[in-house]
Design a protein around this motif. Structure first.
Motif: not given
Length: 232
Positions: A28, A35, A67, A102, A104, A113, A212, A216, A219
Motif C-alpha cells: 500500500s 494517490l 488509506c 480506501r 485492501l 479492494v 486504488w 480516487c 473518494w
C-alpha cells in the motif's frame, strides 16, 4: 493459509497474521505517492489488528489496510467538529470507521479492494448524504461510480445491492437515506479470487495500484474536504 477458520481466534498464529499485515502495508505504501497526486489531503496507511481482541470480536478472519486522512488532517477535522468527534471516539475506536478509506483486505478466499465509509465517519457520511440531495452532485457521483465498471459492487451493510455499472440515481438516493436512518456502512468493492491473484504474480502491485487510483474520483466526490464541503 493464515486465515483458515481454525486459526481465527488462536493467538499462536498472531505472528503469521502480522507478517501478512506487514506485506499489505508495504504494498500500500508503494501506491500512496500516486494517490497523493489526485487527493487534496495528506494520507496515511494503517492496518487492522492481527490479534484476536474485543474490537474484532476475538476473531481475525482477515487483515485489512486502510488509506485515509493523515493524523494531522484528522486533527484539523476534529477541531471543526470537536464535540461530535469526542462522542464518536467514546464509542468507536477504529479510525477507519471514523474516516472514509480506501481499503485492501485479504482473507482465505481472496482479496477485496474497496472504498469504504461507515456512518461513524461523521463528516464524510454527512457530506455524502448532503451531496446526494442535489441532482447535479448525485449525477456527478453516479458517473464516477459507473466508471468503476461491472467488476465493482455496491455493498450496503455487507450486503450486495447492485453492480457499480448499473446503480441508478434512485438507488443511490435510497442508499444515502438508509445510511441516515439505520444503515451502518457503504462500500464500493471488487473481489478477486485467490487463484486469480496468484496467477498475476508481481503484476498484482500495478493492478492494485490502478484500482486504488480509479477509486480516487469516487473518494473525492464523497469525502469531506475544504474543496468538497457540502455541509458547511
Amino acid at each position: 493459509e493464515a486465515f483458515s477458520a481454525e486459526k481465527w481466534s488462536n493467538n499462536p498464529f498472531n505472528m503469521e497474521r502480522l507478517n501478512v499485515r506487514e506485506k499489505l502495508l508495504a504494498v500500500s505504501y508503494q501506491v500512496v505517492p500516486r494517490l497523493a497526486q489526485k487527493t487534496p489531503v495528506e494520507l496515511e496507511i494503517v492496518g487492522s489488528e492481527a490479534s484476536p481482541s474485543i474490537w474484532n470480536h476475538r476473531k481475525v478472519d482477515s487483515i485489512s489496510v486502510y488509506c485515509l486522512r493523515s493524523e494531522e488532517e484528522r486533527k484539523r477535522l476534529n477541531r471543526i467538529s470537536e464535540q461530535r468527534t469526542i462522542a464518536l471516539n467514546a464509542v468507536e475506536q477504529n479510525i477507519w470507521h471514523q474516516h472514509a478509506a480506501r481499503v485492501l483486505s485479504i482473507k482465505q478466499s481472496g482479496i477485496v479492494v474497496s472504498f469504504y465509509i461507515n456512518r461513524a465517519a461523521w463528516a464524510d457520511f454527512k457530506n455524502f448524504h448532503a451531496a446526494t440531495r442535489e441532482k447535479w452532485n448525485r449525477d456527478t457521483l453516479l458517473e464516477r461510480i459507473h466508471a468503476l465498471g461491472q467488476d465493482f459492487e455496491v455493498i450496503e451493510n455487507a450486503d450486495k445491492k447492485c453492480d457499480c455499472a448499473t446503480v441508478n440515481s434512485e438507488q443511490l438516493l435510497q442508499i444515502a437515506n438508509a445510511m441516515g436512518i439505520a444503515g451502518e456502512s457503504l462500500a464500493f468493492e471488487r473481489f478477486m479470487e485467490r487463484d486469480a491473484i496468484v496467477s498475476m504474480g508481481p503484476s498484482f502491485l500495478e493492478h492494485f495500484g490502478e484500482i486504488w487510483m480509479n477509486l480516487c474520483d469516487v473518494w473525492s466526490a464523497i469525502v469531506w474536504t475544504r474543496q468538497n464541503d457540502h455541509i458547511g
